[in-house]
Design a protein around this motif. Structure first.
Motif, PDB file in Angstrom:
ATOM      1  N   GLY A 131       0.784  -1.220   0.000  1.00 11.31           N
ATOM      2  CA  GLY A 131       0.000   0.000   0.000  1.00 11.31           C
ATOM      3  C   GLY A 131       0.816   1.271   0.000  1.00 11.31           C
ATOM      4  N   GLU A 132       2.127   1.153  -0.046  1.00 12.55           N
ATOM      5  CA  GLU A 132       2.973   2.336  -0.042  1.00 12.55           C
ATOM      6  C   GLU A 132       3.268   2.774  -1.474  1.00 12.55           C
ATOM      7  N   THR A 133       3.294   4.089  -1.694  1.00 14.38           N
ATOM      8  CA  THR A 133       3.586   4.637  -3.012  1.00 14.38           C
ATOM      9  C   THR A 133       4.892   5.416  -2.976  1.00 14.38           C
ATOM     10  N   LEU A 134       5.534   5.491  -4.132  1.00 12.12           N
ATOM     11  CA  LEU A 134       6.781   6.230  -4.271  1.00 12.12           C
ATOM     12  C   LEU A 134       6.769   6.906  -5.633  1.00 12.12           C
TER      13      LEU A 134
ATOM     14  N   PRO B 265       2.707  13.498  -2.284  1.00 13.86           N
ATOM     15  CA  PRO B 265       3.878  13.141  -1.470  1.00 13.86           C
ATOM     16  C   PRO B 265       4.818  12.234  -2.249  1.00 13.86           C
ATOM     17  N   ARG B 266       6.080  12.414  -2.054  1.00 16.42           N
ATOM     18  CA  ARG B 266       7.064  11.547  -2.729  1.00 16.42           C
ATOM     19  C   ARG B 266       6.895  10.106  -2.261  1.00 16.42           C
ATOM     20  N   GLN B 267       6.640   9.912  -0.993  1.00 13.61           N
ATOM     21  CA  GLN B 267       6.435   8.577  -0.431  1.00 13.61           C
ATOM     22  C   GLN B 267       5.234   8.641   0.503  1.00 13.61           C
ATOM     23  N   PHE B 268       4.315   7.677   0.357  1.00 14.98           N
ATOM     24  CA  PHE B 268       3.083   7.773   1.128  1.00 14.98           C
ATOM     25  C   PHE B 268       2.505   6.387   1.370  1.00 14.98           C
ATOM     26  N   GLN B 269       1.899   6.202   2.550  1.00 13.00           N
ATOM     27  CA  GLN B 269       1.246   4.950   2.898  1.00 13.00           C
ATOM     28  C   GLN B 269      -0.263   5.122   2.779  1.00 13.00           C
ATOM     29  N   LEU B 270      -0.852   4.429   1.816  1.00 11.20           N
ATOM     30  CA  LEU B 270      -2.293   4.511   1.605  1.00 11.20           C
ATOM     31  C   LEU B 270      -3.032   3.646   2.625  1.00 11.20           C
ATOM     32  N   SER B 271      -4.150   4.145   3.108  1.00  8.60           N
ATOM     33  CA  SER B 271      -4.970   3.348   4.020  1.00  8.60           C
ATOM     34  C   SER B 271      -5.886   2.407   3.238  1.00  8.60           C
ATOM     35  N   ASN B 272      -6.296   2.829   2.035  1.00  9.47           N
ATOM     36  CA  ASN B 272      -7.127   1.992   1.175  1.00  9.47           C
ATOM     37  C   ASN B 272      -6.394   1.768  -0.141  1.00  9.47           C
ATOM     38  N   ARG B 273      -5.508   0.799  -0.129  1.00 13.58           N
ATOM     39  CA  ARG B 273      -4.660   0.580  -1.306  1.00 13.58           C
ATOM     40  C   ARG B 273      -5.384  -0.133  -2.437  1.00 13.58           C
ATOM     41  N   TYR B 274      -6.488  -0.811  -2.132  1.00 13.98           N
ATOM     42  CA  TYR B 274      -7.127  -1.648  -3.145  1.00 13.98           C
ATOM     43  C   TYR B 274      -7.741  -0.809  -4.269  1.00 13.98           C
ATOM     44  N   ARG B 275      -8.221   0.357  -3.936  1.00 14.62           N
ATOM     45  CA  ARG B 275      -8.797   1.210  -4.972  1.00 14.62           C
ATOM     46  C   ARG B 275      -7.725   1.636  -5.965  1.00 14.62           C
ATOM     47  N   LEU B 276      -6.545   2.002  -5.444  1.00 16.88           N
ATOM     48  CA  LEU B 276      -5.453   2.402  -6.328  1.00 16.88           C
ATOM     49  C   LEU B 276      -4.987   1.218  -7.176  1.00 16.88           C
TER      50      LEU B 276
ATOM     51  N   GLU C 236      -5.849  13.241  -2.371  1.00 20.00           N
ATOM     52  CA  GLU C 236      -7.031  13.365  -1.518  1.00 20.00           C
ATOM     53  C   GLU C 236      -6.826  12.650  -0.187  1.00 20.00           C
ATOM     54  N   GLU C 237      -6.197  11.484  -0.221  1.00 19.85           N
ATOM     55  CA  GLU C 237      -5.959  10.783   1.050  1.00 19.85           C
ATOM     56  C   GLU C 237      -4.970  11.555   1.918  1.00 19.85           C
ATOM     57  N   LEU C 238      -3.979  12.186   1.287  1.00 21.74           N
ATOM     58  CA  LEU C 238      -3.061  13.040   2.046  1.00 21.74           C
ATOM     59  C   LEU C 238      -3.828  14.183   2.692  1.00 21.74           C
ATOM     60  N   ARG C 239      -4.727  14.797   1.928  1.00 20.71           N
ATOM     61  CA  ARG C 239      -5.508  15.912   2.461  1.00 20.71           C
ATOM     62  C   ARG C 239      -6.353  15.473   3.646  1.00 20.71           C
ATOM     63  N   GLN C 240      -7.000  14.318   3.524  1.00 25.24           N
ATOM     64  CA  GLN C 240      -7.866  13.831   4.581  1.00 25.24           C
ATOM     65  C   GLN C 240      -7.093  13.421   5.831  1.00 25.24           C
ATOM     66  N   SER C 241      -5.832  13.054   5.648  1.00 28.49           N
ATOM     67  CA  SER C 241      -5.030  12.611   6.791  1.00 28.49           C
ATOM     68  C   SER C 241      -4.371  13.761   7.534  1.00 28.49           C
ATOM     69  N   SER C 242      -4.502  14.973   7.019  1.00 24.13           N
ATOM     70  CA  SER C 242      -3.835  16.120   7.619  1.00 24.13           C
ATOM     71  C   SER C 242      -4.841  17.158   8.072  1.00 24.13           C
ATOM     72  N   ASN C 243      -4.628  17.695   9.249  1.00 24.21           N
ATOM     73  CA  ASN C 243      -5.465  18.768   9.763  1.00 24.21           C
ATOM     74  C   ASN C 243      -5.115  20.114   9.156  1.00 24.21           C
ATOM     75  N   GLU C 244      -4.053  20.153   8.343  1.00 22.79           N
ATOM     76  CA  GLU C 244      -3.604  21.412   7.762  1.00 22.79           C
ATOM     77  C   GLU C 244      -4.526  21.870   6.636  1.00 22.79           C
ATOM     78  N   PHE C 245      -5.267  20.943   6.048  1.00 22.51           N
ATOM     79  CA  PHE C 245      -6.099  21.266   4.891  1.00 22.51           C
ATOM     80  C   PHE C 245      -7.554  21.417   5.318  1.00 22.51           C
ATOM     81  N   HIS C 246      -8.138  22.548   5.043  1.00 30.12           N
ATOM     82  CA  HIS C 246      -9.525  22.766   5.397  1.00 30.12           C
ATOM     83  C   HIS C 246     -10.092  23.888   4.533  1.00 30.12           C
ATOM     84  N   ILE C 247     -11.402  23.947   4.468  1.00 31.60           N
ATOM     85  CA  ILE C 247     -12.079  25.012   3.736  1.00 31.60           C
ATOM     86  C   ILE C 247     -12.812  25.882   4.750  1.00 31.60           C
TER      87      ILE C 247
END
Length: 299
Positions: A60-63, A130-141, A176-187
């Protein structure tokens, strides 16, 4: 963490895609390619050498690799398996590095001037990858990767177009998963109010846009409405209404035989002389000269 910024209007082109099996025996075989390469681990661990760095990627990790970045498999395993896709981007991805304060510069609402109909700016916003990221739902990707490979192996019709759309969706999933995993992104709520203001002005600019009408429609005090609009747009409501009117007037000057007085009235100016003054202030030339130039192809 390192990041890349993919401009929203980038043209993506898939070059090659496939699956790498760690048990294939291609260990320590160095690879380079002139394109970006996205790797997504279906079964881990996967052992990679990227430049001088040795990496162990989990399921589930991307690079995301840069063009010409040297990489190779370090260790043969029975289960290691990853999808990969090489692609180009125009304009290219912007490398941000690990020290960038993306929470301020790359918030979800960082491209605000593009909300305005009169804005000519483009690709000022984008996806944060992200250059390297761990997806929580890898099956969709992984499912999307399988679709991508199927299009590549069995090309038919507009397969390159479909491949570009699939790749864009895959990068969007990661962003989108990066955005959802971070409190820094909001509207912020104020931004939603700003969009309502813009939509209202876009629909009513040819009318006499009165303070009371705006307050009733948006259910906010006019002072607050003006403050929010100026914060996000960088200009006042009056200025934006004038820009909208002149934008429409330019079209009518170029595509109709209506008189200046008729055009002024149609776009919301009761006084044609005031219309001419505003037009010259915004465009740097009079409506008459503008029409003459468009007639001979100078505009």
């Amino acid at each position: 963490m390192e990041y890349f910024l993919l401009p929203r209007t980038s043209s993506l082109d898939v070059r090659w895609t496939g699956v790498f099996e760690a048990r294939s025996g291609l260990v320590e075989s160095s690879h380079h390619n002139p394109h970006y390469e996205l790797i997504a681990v279906a079964e881990g661990p996967v052992y990679l050498q990227v430049g001088e760095r040795q990496m162990v990627l989990k399921s589930g990790e991307t690079l995301l690799l840069k063009p010409w970045e040297q990489h190779s498999s370090l260790k043969q395993t029975e289960s290691g398996r990853f999808f990969w896709v090489q692609f180009s981007s125009d304009p290219p991805l912007h490398e941000l590095g690990s020290s960038t304060n993306y929470s301020e510069d790359l918030n979800i609402v960082h491209a605000l001037p593009n909300e305005l109909r009169t804005s000519s700016r483009s690709d000022v916003d984008g996806l944060l990858i992200p250059r390297q990221f761990q997806l929580s739902n890898r099956y969709r990707l992984m499912t999307e990767f399988e679709r991508l490979i199927e299009e590549s192996n069995e090309p038919e019709g507009y397969y390159r177009y479909r491949m570009s759309l699939i790749l864009a969706g895959m990068l969007g999933l990661i962003a989108e998963e990066l955005r959802q995993s971070s409190n820094e992104f909001h509207i912020p709520v104020s931004f939603l109010t700003f969009r309502r203001i813009v939509n209202y002005l876009d629909e009513t600019y040819t009318q006499n846009v009165r303070k009371e009408a705006i307050e009733r429609s948006l259910e906010r005090k006019y002072e607050y409405i003006c403050q929010v609009f100026k914060k996000y747009a960088g200009i006042t409501i009056v200025t934006y209404v004038q820009q909208l009117r002149i934008q429409r007037a330019k079209y009518l000057l170029s595509n109709s035989v209506a008189s200046l007085q008729e055009i002024a009235a149609e776009v919301g100016f009761e006084d044609p002389f005031y219309f001419s003054r505003v037009f010259k202030k915004i465009e740097g030339t009079s409506p008459t000269v503008y029409r003459e130039r468009t007639e001979i192809g100078l505009e």
